[in-house]
Design an enzyme around this catalytic site. Structure first.
Site, PDB file in Angstrom:
ATOM      1  N   ARG A 136      23.132  37.876  39.374  1.00 40.92           N
ATOM      2  CA  ARG A 136      24.473  38.380  39.064  1.00 40.92           C
ATOM      3  C   ARG A 136      25.204  38.840  40.326  1.00 40.92           C
ATOM      4  O   ARG A 136      25.931  39.815  40.340  1.00 40.92           O
ATOM      5  CB  ARG A 136      24.408  39.512  38.050  1.00 40.92           C
ATOM      6  CG  ARG A 136      23.970  39.041  36.672  1.00 40.92           C
ATOM      7  CD  ARG A 136      24.145  40.130  35.647  1.00 40.92           C
ATOM      8  NE  ARG A 136      23.212  41.226  35.878  1.00 40.92           N
ATOM      9  CZ  ARG A 136      23.421  42.491  35.484  1.00 40.92           C
ATOM     10  NH1 ARG A 136      24.520  42.783  34.835  1.00 40.92           N
ATOM     11  NH2 ARG A 136      22.531  43.415  35.726  1.00 40.92           N
ATOM     12  N   SER A 176      26.947  37.083  44.264  1.00 41.96           N
ATOM     13  CA  SER A 176      27.285  35.927  45.085  1.00 41.96           C
ATOM     14  C   SER A 176      27.671  36.445  46.456  1.00 41.96           C
ATOM     15  O   SER A 176      27.935  37.642  46.626  1.00 41.96           O
ATOM     16  CB  SER A 176      28.441  35.137  44.462  1.00 41.96           C
ATOM     17  OG  SER A 176      29.624  35.916  44.424  1.00 41.96           O
ATOM     18  N   ASP A 186      48.676  37.522  21.669  1.00 43.96           N
ATOM     19  CA  ASP A 186      47.333  37.420  22.216  1.00 43.96           C
ATOM     20  C   ASP A 186      47.352  38.013  23.622  1.00 43.96           C
ATOM     21  O   ASP A 186      48.299  37.795  24.383  1.00 43.96           O
ATOM     22  CB  ASP A 186      46.909  35.949  22.270  1.00 43.96           C
ATOM     23  CG  ASP A 186      45.534  35.781  22.875  1.00 43.96           C
ATOM     24  OD1 ASP A 186      44.582  36.351  22.322  1.00 43.96           O
ATOM     25  OD2 ASP A 186      45.431  35.087  23.903  1.00 43.96           O
TER      26      ASP A 186
END
Length: 693
Positions: free
Chosen positions: A393, A395, A321
């Site tokens: 979207r 900060s 993974d």
């Protein structure tokens, strides 16, 4: 490198650990316990699973009865007593080999158990006020939240939900240096029995009492529930078959004795039978398997299945993974690119200021990148934090009439009233390059002016590419599995150095891929850390879960990597191959031994009745009794001599199967043929000199 594609409709045809300070060698206490356990194992019910040693036990019992009868009737009993004692020694030495291997695990378990001290956990009963109540660790339930401060022992397995701390995990991993554990990301899992060195954390308990990782680890290293692997069972059948063959061969000697007029004592024939059957590998078989699990523990991997250790030696396909296994799992800032006319240090400072109040892993990585570049900043007094929202979207931070922002490129440009084409060409080129490499670009502004772009990427763990190259040389094919789009997946796969990749993979895709590989006759290993990896870890022949991963992954796998290092599979495969090679080498030695002993002893036994056998009596053993007794003594001593090899294992070398077979035949096959001739002759000389036979 290629991308793996799957037809959705297709389906395959039907601790270094040193958790113990004595894990690497023997101590007097371990040897004493092993001898005690070996005596307990003389119980015949404990030997039923080992037909060779069980047969030895039966002959030893019959020899003892014969010796007692000889003493009771006033007959010469010296030879019979010696024979009985050495046969019992053979059984005992075989038990010692197994007990020493088990004792190493028990010593490790004792050390681990010592870490599971009775402690009072600081149970948080009111999250709002932070009120804590001292509670015995054994009374904690799944979901309980505890406060762990500097000097406290973490009472049970759990996930950090708040805080960051330095944790001493030496009790589990053997590493003396503390590690950082924090909420979020792939470093949030903590293990009961480890100690917080500094700061504090709040931990949500994830394991019930008695079912913690430490409890399972203790049970596994003790080996109480260890079952034989398929190869061990197959070898046991082979040994039973050889035992039957030699039983028939020895029984036929009765007819030869009658023909030659030589009276053969049934007990002597029984002893001959024991010297000929493969007692060497029979006595060491269990020790080899147990030692394999112990060697994995030394590289910080806990195997919850002996079958998995053996299967690791035959693995030829490795699935990994991506997130948290090949990569760190969090996007991290790797560079800050300026727009024309802006100094690099000014852009870095703007990026740091925009991230000072950002507690996400991405935000912290930007601050860390700035610190490494010599740019630091403190949260100004009275500063206004601009949190990230799905609407903006972005900060950032506002303080003293200044503002700093970072966020998605299109959102930032829109807030500045700029069309994409109006941005500087260098800025657009940087954004395009980052996106194509599989990274995430974040635009940075200072006082509503575009100053640069931050490159966020899922960082590949150090050393991964070189280790995957090692796997390739060992004949393993590596496949990265990820939910990323093909472009991002291809970029990361290239950087990591895997052979293939499967992009946009769902848990069902992972399962289909594993089953498809297994249907082709391949042995599959899977490395993963997330709950979505659990089904694949359970399906794989070898499922390696990361210790810092999700609880579901750790429970689904049959191995847990305590270092959370995906390249550890190299050591896992090497240990598996070493186990198989060691077992094969000892089997070769044992069978060659038996052949040599047959031709060394039989001529000496029958040369009196059949003088023509004198030409075959190359060893010139002093008498038939000495020949038998020497062989029995050699048979017992060779087991003791080979215990270190069984525990240490034959060194694995990445060479072809042909070369490996040739090496084994040369060293252990030829050695097995020569050793009995030399050893039995030397013992015969000593016996004759002492007048024992």
């Amino acid at each position: 490198m290629t991308q793996v594609t799957l037809d959705p409709s297709s389906s395959p045809s039907s601790p270094r650990v040193s958790s113990s300070p004595v894990a690497g060698g023997l101590t007097g206490a371990m040897l004493g316990r092993a001898l005690g356990d070996a005596v307990v194992k003389l119980n015949p019910t404990k030997l039923l699973n080992n037909p060779v040693i069980f047969a030895t036990w039966i002959v030893a019992l019959l020899a003892s009865v014969s010796a007692v009868a000889a003493v009771a009737t006033g007959q010469a009993a010296g030879f019979a007593v010696q024979l009985a004692l050495w046969l019992w020694a053979t059984v005992l030495f075989a038990n010692v080999a197994e007990s020493i291997a088990e004792g190493r695990g028990k010593a490790a378990a004792d050390s681990l158990r010592a870490t599971r001290v009775t402690t009072k956990a600081k149970l948080i009963v009111d999250p709002k006020t932070g009120t804590v109540v001292p509670t015995p660790a054994g009374e904690l339930e799944i979901g309980s939240i505890v406060l762990v401060e500097a000097g406290d022992v973490i009472p049970s397995d759990g996930e950090i939900i708040e805080g960051v701390a330095s944790v001493n995990e030496a009790a589990i991993t053997g590493e003396s240096a503390p590690v950082i554990r924090e909420s979020g990301g792939d470093r949030s899992a903590v293990t009961g029995g480890t100690t917080v060195v500094s700061d504090w954390i709040k931990v949500r308990i994830t394991s019930a009492p008695g079912a913690t990782f430490l409890d399972r680890m203790i049970a596994m290293v003790e080996g109480a529930d260890r079952r034989k692997t398929p190869n061990e069972l197959a070898l046991s059948v082979l040994l039973a078959g050889l035992t039957l063959v030699f039983l028939i061969a020895v029984a036929s000697l009765l007819g030869l004795g009658a023909y030659t007029g030589i009276k053969l004592d049934p007990i002597v024939l029984g002893a001959l039978f024991i010297t000929l059957i493969p007692t060497t590998i029979g006595g060491l078989l269990s020790a080899v398997g147990i030692a394999g699990m112990d060697r994995l523990l030394k590289v910080n991997v806990l195997a919850t299945s002996g079958r998995a250790v053996e299967a690791a030696g035959d693995v030829d396909t490795l699935l990994l993974d991506k997130t948290g296994t090949i990569t760190f799992g969090n996007r991290m800032a790797t560079e800050v690119i300026t727009v024309p006319g802006v100094r690099p240090d000014a852009v870095m400072r703007a990026a740091v200021m925009a991230s000072l109040a950002d507690e996400t892993p991405e935000g912290r990585s930007i601050v860390e990148l700035g610190r490494n570049a010599g740019v630091t900043g403190d949260l100004p007094e009275g500063a206004k934090t601009i949190p990230f929202s799905a609407v903006t979207r972005q900060s950032g931070l506002e303080a003293g009439g200044q503002s700093w922002r970072k966020g998605a490129v299109d959102a930032v440009l829109k807030s500045l009233g700029l069309a994409e084409a109006e941005a500087a060409p260098e800025f657009r080129a940087a954004v395009d390059r980052i996106a194509r490499s599989g990274g995430t670009p974040l635009a940075v502004t200072e006082n509503d002016v575009l100053v640069g772009v931050i490159h966020l990427k899922d960082v590949v763990k150090p050393g991964v590419k070189a280790r995957f190259a090692d796997l390739r040389r060992m004949g393993l094919r590596t496949v990265m599995i990820t939910g990323d789009n093909p472009v991002t997946a291809a970029a990361i796969a290239s950087e990591a150095g895997v052979d293939d990749f499967l992009a946009e993979a769902t848990p069902e895709d992972k399962m289909r891929l594993i089953k498809a590989e297994q249907a082709k006759g391949r042995m599959v290993a899977m490395c993963g850390d997330g709950a979505n990896d659990a089904p694949a870890l359970a399906q794989a022949d070898v499922g390696v879960a990361m210790q810092t991963g999700a609880q579901a992954a750790r429970e689904a796998g049959n191995m847990v990597d305590l270092d959370s290092d995906p390249t550890k599979v190299i050591e896992i495969v090497e240990v598996g191959k070493q186990l198989l090679i060691t077992r094969g080498a000892l089997t070769t030695f044992s069978i060659a031994n038996d052949v040599a002993k047959y031709f060394a002893i039989i001529p000496a036994m029958f040369v009196v009745g059949l003088p023509s056998l004198a030409a075959l009596n190359v060893m010139k053993l002093s008498s038939p009794e000495s020949a038998i007794l020497s062989a029995v003594i050699f048979n017992a001593l060779v087991i003791i001599a080979l215990i270190p090899l069984a525990l240490r294992g034959v060194k694995y070398r990445a060479v072809g199967a042909g070369k490996l077979l040739g090496r084994n035949l040369l060293i252990y096959g030829l050695g097995g043929l020569i050793a009995p001739f030399v050893g039995i002759k030397l013992i015969d000389i000593v016996i004759s000199a002492l007048g024992l036979a």
